[in-house]
Scaffold this active site. Structure first.
Site, mmCIF file in Angstrom:
data_model
loop_
_atom_site.group_PDB
_atom_site.id
_atom_site.type_symbol
_atom_site.label_atom_id
_atom_site.label_comp_id
_atom_site.label_asym_id
_atom_site.label_seq_id
_atom_site.Cartn_x
_atom_site.Cartn_y
_atom_site.Cartn_z
ATOM 1 N N SER A 63 0.827 -1.197 0.000
ATOM 2 C CA SER A 63 0.000 0.000 0.000
ATOM 3 C C SER A 63 0.871 1.261 0.000
ATOM 4 O O SER A 63 1.988 1.282 0.537
ATOM 5 C CB SER A 63 -0.934 0.020 1.212
ATOM 6 N N LYS A 98 2.374 -1.257 7.566
ATOM 7 C CA LYS A 98 2.705 -1.184 6.138
ATOM 8 C C LYS A 98 4.078 -0.536 5.929
ATOM 9 O O LYS A 98 4.819 -0.917 5.015
ATOM 10 C CB LYS A 98 1.618 -0.427 5.375
ATOM 11 N N TYR A 149 -2.455 0.261 10.692
ATOM 12 C CA TYR A 149 -2.244 0.001 9.272
ATOM 13 C C TYR A 149 -1.013 0.743 8.767
ATOM 14 O O TYR A 149 -0.144 0.165 8.107
ATOM 15 C CB TYR A 149 -3.489 0.441 8.496
#
Length: 271
Positions: free
Chosen positions: A147, A164, A160
Protein backbone atom coordinates in the site's frame (compact mmCIF):
# COMPACT_ATOMS: atom_id res chain seq x y z
CA UNK A 1 11.26 -18.00 -14.05
CA UNK A 2 11.35 -14.47 -15.52
CA UNK A 3 9.13 -15.28 -18.52
CA UNK A 4 5.59 -14.21 -17.75
CA UNK A 5 2.82 -16.74 -18.24
CA UNK A 6 5.16 -19.69 -18.65
CA UNK A 7 3.48 -22.12 -16.27
CA UNK A 8 5.21 -20.85 -13.16
CA UNK A 9 4.13 -22.00 -9.72
CA UNK A 10 2.47 -19.06 -7.96
CA UNK A 11 0.98 -18.62 -4.48
CA UNK A 12 -1.39 -15.73 -3.68
CA UNK A 13 -2.43 -15.17 -0.06
CA UNK A 14 -5.62 -13.27 0.65
CA UNK A 15 -6.80 -14.71 -2.66
CA UNK A 16 -10.48 -15.07 -1.84
CA UNK A 17 -11.42 -11.49 -2.63
CA UNK A 18 -10.25 -8.12 -3.91
CA UNK A 19 -6.66 -7.62 -5.00
CA UNK A 20 -5.60 -11.21 -4.33
CA UNK A 21 -8.46 -12.62 -6.37
CA UNK A 22 -7.68 -10.29 -9.28
CA UNK A 23 -3.95 -11.11 -9.27
CA UNK A 24 -4.66 -14.84 -9.12
CA UNK A 25 -7.11 -14.60 -12.02
CA UNK A 26 -4.73 -12.50 -14.12
CA UNK A 27 -1.84 -14.93 -13.72
CA UNK A 28 -3.96 -18.04 -14.22
CA UNK A 29 -5.37 -16.59 -17.44
CA UNK A 30 -1.80 -16.16 -18.68
CA UNK A 31 -0.91 -19.80 -18.04
CA UNK A 32 0.59 -19.77 -14.56
CA UNK A 33 -0.33 -22.50 -12.06
CA UNK A 34 -1.89 -20.73 -9.10
CA UNK A 35 -2.46 -21.67 -5.48
CA UNK A 36 -4.88 -19.31 -3.74
CA UNK A 37 -5.02 -19.12 0.05
CA UNK A 38 -7.49 -17.44 2.37
CA UNK A 39 -9.23 -17.82 5.71
CA UNK A 40 -12.57 -17.57 3.89
CA UNK A 41 -12.97 -21.14 2.67
CA UNK A 42 -16.07 -20.58 0.55
CA UNK A 43 -14.54 -17.58 -1.21
CA UNK A 44 -11.16 -19.13 -1.93
CA UNK A 45 -12.65 -22.38 -3.18
CA UNK A 46 -14.89 -20.39 -5.52
CA UNK A 47 -11.92 -18.44 -6.87
CA UNK A 48 -9.89 -21.62 -7.38
CA UNK A 49 -12.77 -23.25 -9.26
CA UNK A 50 -13.24 -20.17 -11.42
CA UNK A 51 -9.59 -19.79 -12.46
CA UNK A 52 -8.54 -23.44 -12.48
CA UNK A 53 -6.36 -22.99 -9.41
CA UNK A 54 -5.84 -24.86 -6.16
CA UNK A 55 -7.38 -23.63 -2.90
CA UNK A 56 -5.75 -23.76 0.52
CA UNK A 57 -7.94 -22.70 3.44
CA UNK A 58 -6.14 -21.42 6.51
CA UNK A 59 -4.31 -18.63 8.30
CA UNK A 60 -1.45 -17.40 6.11
CA UNK A 61 -0.09 -15.27 8.97
CA UNK A 62 0.63 -17.61 11.89
CA UNK A 63 3.86 -19.59 11.95
CA UNK A 64 2.03 -22.91 11.67
CA UNK A 65 -0.34 -21.55 9.04
CA UNK A 66 2.43 -20.26 6.79
CA UNK A 67 4.30 -23.55 7.11
CA UNK A 68 1.17 -25.51 6.20
CA UNK A 69 0.50 -23.29 3.19
CA UNK A 70 4.06 -23.56 1.88
CA UNK A 71 3.98 -27.35 2.30
CA UNK A 72 0.61 -27.66 0.53
CA UNK A 73 1.73 -25.38 -2.30
CA UNK A 74 4.96 -27.29 -2.82
CA UNK A 75 3.07 -30.55 -2.82
CA UNK A 76 0.69 -29.25 -5.49
CA UNK A 77 3.07 -27.16 -7.60
CA UNK A 78 6.35 -28.95 -7.09
CA UNK A 79 8.20 -25.63 -7.01
CA UNK A 80 7.04 -22.19 -5.84
CA UNK A 81 8.36 -19.58 -8.28
CA UNK A 82 6.45 -16.51 -7.07
CA UNK A 83 4.97 -15.72 -3.69
CA UNK A 84 2.38 -12.94 -3.45
CA UNK A 85 2.04 -11.98 0.20
CA UNK A 86 -1.21 -10.14 -0.32
CA UNK A 87 -3.26 -10.85 2.83
CA UNK A 88 -3.66 -7.73 4.92
CA UNK A 89 -5.97 -6.20 7.51
CA UNK A 90 -6.94 -2.75 8.78
CA UNK A 91 -7.86 -2.90 12.47
CA UNK A 92 -8.14 -0.15 15.09
CA UNK A 93 -8.41 3.61 14.95
CA UNK A 94 -6.26 6.27 16.59
CA UNK A 95 -4.61 5.78 19.95
CA UNK A 96 -7.67 3.81 21.02
CA UNK A 97 -6.51 0.85 18.91
CA UNK A 98 -6.31 -2.06 21.34
CA UNK A 99 -3.39 -4.34 22.13
CA UNK A 100 -5.25 -7.13 20.33
CA UNK A 101 -5.70 -4.98 17.20
CA UNK A 102 -2.02 -4.01 17.20
CA UNK A 103 -0.91 -7.61 17.69
CA UNK A 104 -3.12 -8.99 14.93
CA UNK A 105 -2.11 -6.19 12.53
CA UNK A 106 1.55 -6.92 13.20
CA UNK A 107 1.01 -10.64 12.67
CA UNK A 108 -0.86 -10.36 9.37
CA UNK A 109 0.76 -7.28 7.84
CA UNK A 110 4.38 -7.96 8.83
CA UNK A 111 5.19 -11.32 10.38
CA UNK A 112 3.33 -13.30 7.69
CA UNK A 113 5.98 -12.05 5.23
CA UNK A 114 8.86 -12.79 7.58
CA UNK A 115 7.60 -16.33 8.15
CA UNK A 116 7.12 -16.99 4.44
CA UNK A 117 10.55 -15.62 3.54
CA UNK A 118 12.26 -17.92 6.04
CA UNK A 119 10.77 -20.93 4.27
CA UNK A 120 11.12 -19.78 0.66
CA UNK A 121 14.33 -17.86 0.23
CA UNK A 122 16.91 -20.54 1.13
CA UNK A 123 15.47 -22.81 -1.56
CA UNK A 124 15.40 -19.97 -4.10
CA UNK A 125 19.05 -19.16 -3.43
CA UNK A 126 19.97 -22.81 -3.91
CA UNK A 127 18.03 -22.94 -7.20
CA UNK A 128 19.66 -19.79 -8.55
CA UNK A 129 23.17 -20.82 -7.57
CA UNK A 130 22.78 -24.32 -8.98
CA UNK A 131 22.86 -22.92 -12.52
CA UNK A 132 26.17 -22.00 -14.17
CA UNK A 133 26.81 -18.24 -14.31
CA UNK A 134 26.08 -18.12 -18.04
CA UNK A 135 22.57 -19.49 -17.40
CA UNK A 136 21.97 -17.77 -14.06
CA UNK A 137 18.35 -16.74 -13.59
CA UNK A 138 16.30 -15.65 -10.57
CA UNK A 139 15.49 -18.44 -8.17
CA UNK A 140 12.26 -16.87 -6.97
CA UNK A 141 10.19 -13.71 -6.70
CA UNK A 142 8.74 -12.38 -3.42
CA UNK A 143 5.98 -9.78 -3.86
CA UNK A 144 4.30 -7.98 -0.97
CA UNK A 145 1.13 -5.89 -1.10
CA UNK A 146 2.26 -2.96 0.99
CA UNK A 147 0.00 0.00 0.00
CA UNK A 148 0.98 3.62 -0.51
CA UNK A 149 0.47 3.86 3.25
CA UNK A 150 3.80 2.06 3.59
CA UNK A 151 5.58 4.84 1.70
CA UNK A 152 3.53 7.76 3.00
CA UNK A 153 1.04 7.33 5.83
CA UNK A 154 -2.67 6.75 6.37
CA UNK A 155 -4.56 9.15 8.58
CA UNK A 156 -6.82 7.68 11.23
CA UNK A 157 -5.25 4.24 11.42
CA UNK A 158 -1.86 3.95 13.13
CA UNK A 159 -1.94 0.14 13.06
CA UNK A 160 -2.24 0.00 9.27
CA UNK A 161 0.22 2.84 8.65
CA UNK A 162 2.89 1.49 10.97
CA UNK A 163 2.71 -2.12 9.83
CA UNK A 164 2.71 -1.18 6.14
CA UNK A 165 5.82 0.93 6.74
CA UNK A 166 7.34 -2.07 8.48
CA UNK A 167 6.70 -4.46 5.60
CA UNK A 168 8.30 -1.99 3.18
CA UNK A 169 11.32 -1.96 5.48
CA UNK A 170 11.44 -5.76 5.54
CA UNK A 171 11.08 -5.99 1.76
CA UNK A 172 13.86 -3.45 1.28
CA UNK A 173 16.09 -5.49 3.57
CA UNK A 174 15.34 -8.67 1.63
CA UNK A 175 16.17 -6.99 -1.67
CA UNK A 176 19.37 -5.43 -0.40
CA UNK A 177 20.49 -8.72 1.14
CA UNK A 178 19.53 -11.29 -1.50
CA UNK A 179 19.13 -9.68 -4.93
CA UNK A 180 22.63 -10.78 -5.98
CA UNK A 181 21.73 -14.34 -4.96
CA UNK A 182 18.77 -14.73 -7.27
CA UNK A 183 15.86 -13.36 -5.24
CA UNK A 184 13.65 -10.67 -6.77
CA UNK A 185 11.66 -8.63 -4.25
CA UNK A 186 8.85 -6.25 -5.18
CA UNK A 187 6.35 -4.13 -3.22
CA UNK A 188 2.92 -3.18 -4.56
CA UNK A 189 2.00 0.30 -3.28
CA UNK A 190 -1.36 1.54 -4.59
CA UNK A 191 -3.54 4.27 -3.17
CA UNK A 192 -7.28 3.67 -3.44
CA UNK A 193 -8.38 0.26 -4.73
CA UNK A 194 -12.05 -0.71 -4.60
CA UNK A 195 -11.83 -3.47 -2.03
CA UNK A 196 -13.50 -4.07 1.32
CA UNK A 197 -10.87 -1.92 3.06
CA UNK A 198 -11.74 0.95 0.70
CA UNK A 199 -15.47 0.38 1.21
CA UNK A 200 -14.98 0.50 5.00
CA UNK A 201 -12.80 3.64 4.91
CA UNK A 202 -15.76 5.98 5.42
CA UNK A 203 -14.69 9.64 5.28
CA UNK A 204 -11.17 8.65 4.26
CA UNK A 205 -12.44 7.36 0.89
CA UNK A 206 -12.02 10.79 -0.70
CA UNK A 207 -8.37 10.90 0.42
CA UNK A 208 -7.72 7.38 -0.87
CA UNK A 209 -9.39 8.20 -4.19
CA UNK A 210 -7.52 11.49 -4.67
CA UNK A 211 -5.73 10.15 -7.76
CA UNK A 212 -8.51 7.76 -8.74
CA UNK A 213 -9.73 4.55 -7.15
CA UNK A 214 -8.71 1.55 -9.24
CA UNK A 215 -10.58 -1.68 -9.63
CA UNK A 216 -8.69 -4.77 -8.43
CA UNK A 217 -8.47 -5.86 -12.08
CA UNK A 218 -6.74 -2.60 -13.05
CA UNK A 219 -4.24 -3.10 -10.25
CA UNK A 220 -3.65 -6.69 -11.38
CA UNK A 221 -2.80 -5.41 -14.86
CA UNK A 222 -0.17 -3.10 -13.31
CA UNK A 223 1.28 -6.01 -11.36
CA UNK A 224 1.37 -8.18 -14.47
CA UNK A 225 3.31 -5.51 -16.35
CA UNK A 226 5.78 -5.14 -13.46
CA UNK A 227 6.52 -8.88 -13.44
CA UNK A 228 8.35 -8.32 -16.73
CA UNK A 229 11.27 -6.70 -14.88
CA UNK A 230 12.78 -6.48 -11.41
CA UNK A 231 11.70 -3.01 -10.24
CA UNK A 232 11.25 -2.85 -6.47
CA UNK A 233 8.28 -0.47 -6.28
CA UNK A 234 5.13 -1.31 -8.20
CA UNK A 235 3.14 1.94 -8.29
CA UNK A 236 -0.29 1.53 -9.91
CA UNK A 237 -0.82 5.22 -9.03
CA UNK A 238 2.33 6.85 -10.49
CA UNK A 239 1.63 10.04 -8.51
CA UNK A 240 2.80 8.20 -5.38
CA UNK A 241 6.41 8.50 -6.58
CA UNK A 242 6.18 12.30 -6.38
CA UNK A 243 4.59 12.25 -2.93
CA UNK A 244 7.27 9.84 -1.74
CA UNK A 245 10.03 12.14 -3.04
CA UNK A 246 8.47 15.14 -1.29
CA UNK A 247 8.17 13.19 1.95
CA UNK A 248 11.87 12.30 1.77
CA UNK A 249 13.26 15.69 0.73
CA UNK A 250 10.77 18.14 2.28
CA UNK A 251 9.63 16.21 5.30
CA UNK A 252 8.26 19.08 7.38
CA UNK A 253 6.38 20.51 4.41
CA UNK A 254 4.88 17.09 3.74
CA UNK A 255 3.92 16.53 7.39
CA UNK A 256 2.39 19.99 7.49
CA UNK A 257 0.28 19.15 4.47
CA UNK A 258 -0.89 15.89 6.02
CA UNK A 259 -1.72 17.68 9.27
CA UNK A 260 -3.77 20.21 7.31
CA UNK A 261 -5.80 17.33 5.88
CA UNK A 262 -6.16 15.87 9.39
CA UNK A 263 -7.49 19.19 10.72
CA UNK A 264 -9.94 19.43 7.84
CA UNK A 265 -11.27 15.96 8.55
CA UNK A 266 -11.63 16.78 12.25
CA UNK A 267 -13.57 19.97 11.43
CA UNK A 268 -15.93 17.89 9.32
CA UNK A 269 -16.39 15.51 12.23
CA UNK A 270 -14.96 12.73 10.07
CA UNK A 271 -12.19 11.77 12.52
Amino acid sequence: MSDRGSGRGVVVTGGGNGIGRAIAARLAAAGDRVVVADLDGDAVRAVAAEIGGFAVVGDAASEDGVAALVAAARDHLGVIDIWFGNAGIDRGRGLDASEVEWARSWDVNVMAHVRAARLLIPEWIERAESNPPSLRSPGGRFVVTASAAGLLTMLGTPTYSTTKHAVIGFAEWLSATYRHRGVVVQAICPQGVRTRIFDDAGPLQDLLAHDGALTPEQLADSVWEALGDERFLILPHPEVAGYYATRATQTDRWLGGMNKIQRGLEQQGAL
